[in-house]
Design a protein around this motif. Structure first.
Motif, PDB file in Angstrom:
ATOM      1  N   ASN A  21       0.857  -1.188   0.000  1.00 49.70           N
ATOM      2  CA  ASN A  21       0.000   0.000   0.000  1.00 49.70           C
ATOM      3  C   ASN A  21       0.892   1.236   0.000  1.00 49.70           C
ATOM      4  O   ASN A  21       1.563   1.516   0.989  1.00 49.70           O
ATOM      5  N   THR A  42      -1.391  -3.007  -4.179  1.00 44.22           N
ATOM      6  CA  THR A  42      -2.828  -3.268  -4.255  1.00 44.22           C
ATOM      7  C   THR A  42      -3.644  -2.075  -3.775  1.00 44.22           C
ATOM      8  O   THR A  42      -4.860  -2.060  -3.958  1.00 44.22           O
ATOM      9  N   SER A  43      -2.989  -1.103  -3.133  1.00 45.78           N
ATOM     10  CA  SER A  43      -3.674   0.110  -2.676  1.00 45.78           C
ATOM     11  C   SER A  43      -2.699   1.276  -2.782  1.00 45.78           C
ATOM     12  O   SER A  43      -1.486   1.093  -2.636  1.00 45.78           O
ATOM     13  N   ARG A  94     -11.915   2.665 -13.134  1.00 43.32           N
ATOM     14  CA  ARG A  94     -12.368   1.579 -12.266  1.00 43.32           C
ATOM     15  C   ARG A  94     -13.462   0.763 -12.945  1.00 43.32           C
ATOM     16  O   ARG A  94     -13.431  -0.472 -12.950  1.00 43.32           O
ATOM     17  N   ARG A  98      -6.584  -0.326  -5.374  1.00 45.56           N
ATOM     18  CA  ARG A  98      -7.544   0.505  -4.658  1.00 45.56           C
ATOM     19  C   ARG A  98      -6.958   1.910  -4.495  1.00 45.56           C
ATOM     20  O   ARG A  98      -5.778   2.051  -4.164  1.00 45.56           O
ATOM     21  N   GLN A 108      -7.240   5.845  -2.911  1.00 42.45           N
ATOM     22  CA  GLN A 108      -7.779   6.885  -2.031  1.00 42.45           C
ATOM     23  C   GLN A 108      -7.241   8.204  -2.580  1.00 42.45           C
ATOM     24  O   GLN A 108      -6.028   8.351  -2.733  1.00 42.45           O
ATOM     25  N   ASP A 133     -14.496   0.534  -0.570  1.00 42.93           N
ATOM     26  CA  ASP A 133     -13.177  -0.058  -0.342  1.00 42.93           C
ATOM     27  C   ASP A 133     -12.242   0.123  -1.529  1.00 42.93           C
ATOM     28  O   ASP A 133     -11.033  -0.004  -1.396  1.00 42.93           O
ATOM     29  N   PHE A 134     -12.828   0.384  -2.713  1.00 39.85           N
ATOM     30  CA  PHE A 134     -11.972   0.441  -3.898  1.00 39.85           C
ATOM     31  C   PHE A 134     -11.560   1.864  -4.272  1.00 39.85           C
ATOM     32  O   PHE A 134     -10.425   2.116  -4.688  1.00 39.85           O
ATOM     33  N   LEU A 135     -12.480   2.796  -4.139  1.00 35.40           N
ATOM     34  CA  LEU A 135     -12.210   4.173  -4.565  1.00 35.40           C
ATOM     35  C   LEU A 135     -12.876   5.109  -3.572  1.00 35.40           C
ATOM     36  O   LEU A 135     -14.088   5.032  -3.368  1.00 35.40           O
ATOM     37  N   LYS A 173      -7.757  -3.562   5.907  1.00 37.75           N
ATOM     38  CA  LYS A 173      -6.621  -4.046   5.122  1.00 37.75           C
ATOM     39  C   LYS A 173      -5.313  -3.933   5.888  1.00 37.75           C
ATOM     40  O   LYS A 173      -5.283  -3.402   6.992  1.00 37.75           O
ATOM     41  N   ASP A 181      -6.500  -8.913  -0.556  1.00 32.09           N
ATOM     42  CA  ASP A 181      -5.407  -8.286  -1.308  1.00 32.09           C
ATOM     43  C   ASP A 181      -4.096  -8.956  -0.916  1.00 32.09           C
ATOM     44  O   ASP A 181      -3.662  -8.856   0.234  1.00 32.09           O
ATOM     45  N   VAL A 230      -6.029  -8.488  -6.025  1.00 30.06           N
ATOM     46  CA  VAL A 230      -6.810  -7.393  -5.438  1.00 30.06           C
ATOM     47  C   VAL A 230      -8.255  -7.863  -5.290  1.00 30.06           C
ATOM     48  O   VAL A 230      -8.913  -8.177  -6.288  1.00 30.06           O
TER      49      VAL A 230
END
Ligand code: ZN
Length: 550
Positions: free
Chosen positions: A59, A216-217, A242, A250, A252, A286-288, A497, A507, A533
Motif C-alpha cells: 500500500n 494493491t492500494s 475503475r 484501490r 484513495q 473499499d476500492f475508490l 486491510k 489483497d 486485489v
C-alpha cells in the motif's frame, strides 16, 4: 465451505499478531474467509506458489499515480546518461510531435548531470518551433525554453514574478528557463486540463506497473487542482478507469486545497470550506474513496524551498526556504476544511512547516475532535524528536520517504548539512515515538517499487555509499509492516486491510523469495510473481491482468 481461492505453498506473513505465520489464506467474494496452518481447505481455485512469501498487498500511502501514468508517455530524463543525451531525446521527440506541438519531458535532476540545468540558449537553438515543458524530478520546479515562455507571457526581463514561486533569472534579469514552485503553474495551465481519455489511459499504464510490483492500494496525494492536479474532473477519470477494470489497485484520492470553496448549510453546521453537496473525506467504498485534503505548506528539500528554522546548508546563503502562502491563509484553509469534515494531508518538508501543521492540527482537533481518518504530514523532510512526540500524541501520521535515499540521499544530506542529516525522512525514530508510519514513494519523484523502497528502509544507503541517518534504519519486519499495516493505519483503513485475517480485503502479493530470510541487499532483487486485489489477479505468473468491469 467452498472458498473461491486458496493461496498456499509458501509461508504467509499475515501481519496479524494473533497468527503471524500461516500456511494458507482463503478468499471468497473478495474477502479473506480463513487463514490457517496445515492442510489448506477446498477451493474453486488453488494457487500453489512454490515457496515464495505470501503477504498482504503493498500500500503506497503517498504517490502521484496520474502524474506517473502521464509521465510514462513523456521523454524520461532519468534514463539519459548525459545532458547531451537529454538534448538529443528532446529533439527526437520534437521531430515526432511536429512543429508547434509541446515537447513534454520528466524526471530531470541536475545532480545526475554534475549540477547543470539544461542551457536555455541550447534549448532554443535545438527546439526553435516547439515549446518545452520539462519537469524537475521533485515536481517543485520545471525547465522551459523561450518558445514556452513566450506563449506564457513570461519571456524578456520584465515578466512579473508569481506569488509563491520564482522565475529564475541570470545576472541580466533574463529568465534561465527554470521556474520554481507556483511559477510553474503559468505553463501548466497551458497544458491542462487533460482529457478523460488521456487520464484513463494514464491510470491504465500506471496501475499495470503497480500490478507488477505488488501494489494493491495507494493514496494519490493531490488531484483536481493546483500544480499537481490534471483536471477538475480527475476523480471522474478514476471512476471511469475503475468501471473499465483498468484501475488495478484501490485508490484513495486527496483533492488539493485549491479546489475547496466557501460552503455553508444550517447555522448549526460548522461547514466552512469544502466541495459542492458537502461531500468530504471518507466518501466512497473499499476500492475508490476520498481521502483528506492535500495542502502545500512549503516546497522541496532538493530545490531548497522547504521552510526551515535554520538556513539550508547548500545553495544561496541565509536561505530559510519559504511557505507557499501567508501562514495565516494556510492555517485558515486547514481549519475551515477541518470544520467541514475533511482530514488534512499537509505537505511539510522543513521543520518550520512541520510545526505549522502540528499547531494547526492541534487546534483543529480541539475544536472539532479527531478526524475520521488521521491527519497527516506529507514527507516530514526534517522532524525533530519533540515534533515526533507531538505527532504521536495528536494521532498525526508522518508519511516519510526513506526510499529517496539511493536516488536523492546525497543531495538531501548536502541540503541539510551534517547536523540535520540524521533528521531527514526518519523512520525508526518515528516508530520509537509511537508515530504512525506508512510505506510510500512519492512516485514519480523517486522509484515507487515497494521492494526497492523496503530495502532502502532497512539500509538507508545513498549513492555515495553513506548511510543517511544510521539510527533511522528499521528491521525488515518493520519495513514490511510499514508497507502494509502501517499504510492501512495511516489511511484510516486498518480495520479492512494491511493484514491477512478473516474479514479483511483479499489483497495479496506473492514474492519469489522471503525478504525476512535473504540478505538485505537482495530484497530489491526479489520478484513479484502474483498480485491479487479483492480476490482477482492483477498479476498472474508475471502477466498483468485487468480487473472485471463493474
Ligand atoms: Zn508528493
Amino acid at each position: 465451505m467452498m472458498h473461491d481461492l486458496v493461496v498456499t505453498g509458501g509461508p504467509v506473513a499475515t501481519m496479524d499478531e494473533s497468527l503471524p505465520q500461516a500456511d494458507w489464506v482463503a478468499i471468497t467474494h473478495g474477502v479473506v474467509t480463513a487463514v490457517g496452518v496445515g492442510e489448506p481447505p477446498a477451493a474453486r481455485e488453488v494457487l500453489n506458489v512454490d515457496g515464495g512469501l505470501i503477504l498482504p498487498g503493498f500500500n503506497d500511502a503517498h504517490c502521484h499515480t496520474m502524474w506517473f501514468g502521464l509521465s510514462l508517455a513523456e521523454v524520461d530524463c532519468k534514463s539519459q546518461g548525459t545532458l547531451d543525451a537529454v538534448y538529443e531525446a528532446l529533439v527526437e521527440r520534437a521531430r515526432e510531435v511536429g512543429p508547434g506541438a509541446w515537447v513534454l519531458a520528466t524526471g530531470y535532476n541536475q545532480e545526475a548531470f554534475d549540477g547543470h540545468y539544461p542551457d536555455i540558449q541550447i534549448l532554443d537553438r535545438l527546439l526553435p518551433e516547439n515549446p518545452l515543458f520539462l519537469r524537475h524530478t521533485s515536481g517543485h520546479a520545471c525547465i522551459v525554453n523561450t518558445a514556452a515562455l513566450k506563449i506564457a507571457g513570461l519571456s524578456g526581463d520584465t515578466a512579473p514574478d508569481i506569488p509563491g514561486g520564482v522565475i529564475v533569472r541570470d545576472a541580466h534579469g533574463t529568465p534561465t528557463g527554470v521556474l520554481e514552485e507556483r511559477a510553474q503553474s503559468v505553463i501548466q495551465e497551458l497544458l491542462l486540463p487533460k482529457s478523460q481519455s488521456e487520464m484513463v489511459a494514464a491510470l491504465d499504464r500506471a496501475t499495470a506497473v503497480y500490478a507488477t510490483e505488488g501494489i494493491t492500494s495507494f493514496t494519490e496525494t493531490g488531484i483536481a487542482g493546483g500544480w499537481i492536479g490534471h483536471s477538475p474532473l480527475e476523480f471522474s477519470a478514476y471512476q471511469t478507469a475503475r468501471e473499465a477494470g483498468v484501475l488495478r489497485a484501490r485508490a484513495q484520492l486527496m483533492p488539493v486545497s485549491d479546489v475547496l470553496h466557501p460552503i455553508s448549510g444550517h447555522t448549526e453546521d460548522p461547514h466552512r470550506r469544502g466541495l459542492d453537496t458537502g461531500i468530504r473525506t471518507g466518501l466512497g467504498d473499499d476500492f475508490l474513496s476520498l481521502g483528506g485534503i492535500k495542502i502545500f505548506l512549503d516546497g522541496s528539500m532538493l530545490a531548497w524551498t522547504g521552510a526551515m528554522s535554520e538556513p539550508f546548508a547548500a545553495g544561496p546563503a541565509d536561505n530559510y526556504g519559504y511557505f507557499q502562502a501567508e501562514i495565516s491563509n494556510l492555517r485558515e484553509t486547514m481549519l475551515e476544511a477541518c470544520a467541514s469534515g475533511w482530514s488534512i494531508g499537509a505537505h511539510a518538508i522543513g521543520d518550520r512547516a512541520v510545526a505549522l501543521a502540528l499547531d494547526t492540527f492541534d487546534e483543529a482537533i480541539s475544536r472539532h475532535g479527531a478526524p475520521s481518518i488521521p491527519h497527516r504530514i506529507e514527507h516530514g523532510g526534517v522532524v525533530t524528536d519533540e515534533q515526533a512526540r507531538r505527532a504521536a500524541q495528536l494521532g498525526v501520521a508522518i508519511v516519510t520517504q526513506p526510499g529517496f535515499m539511493p536516488e536523492l540521499g546525497v543531495q538531501m544530506s548536502d541540503a541539510m548539512g551534517p547536523e540535520r542529516t540524521p533528521l531527514i525522512h526518519r523512520h525508526q525514530g518515528l516508530l520509537n515515538a509511537g508515530v504512525m508510519v506508512a510505506g510510500s514513494s512519492d512516485r514519480p519523484v523517486a522509484t515507487g517499487r515497494p521492494l526497492s523502497i523496503i530495502q532502502s528502509m532497512v539500509e538507508r544507503l545513498a549513492a555515495d555509499g553513506s548511510v543517511v541517518g544510521p539510527q533511522e534504519r528499521v528491521s525488515i519486519q518493520d519495513a514490511l509492516w510499514s508497507y502494509t499495516l502501517g499504510s492501512a493505519q495511516t489511511t484510516g483503513m486498518a480495520h479492512r486491510k494491511g493484514q491477512l485475517r478473516p474479514g479483511f480485503l483479499g489483497d495479496v502479493v506473492v514474492l519469489s523469495g522471503d525478504p525476512l530470510r535473504c540478505p538485505t541487499d537482495e530484497i530489491a532483487g526479489l520478484d513479484v510473481v502474483h498480485t491479487i486485489v479483492g480476490g482477482h489477479f492483477t498479476l498472474k505468473d508475471g502477466e498483468v491482468q485487468a480487473l472485471p468491469h463493474r
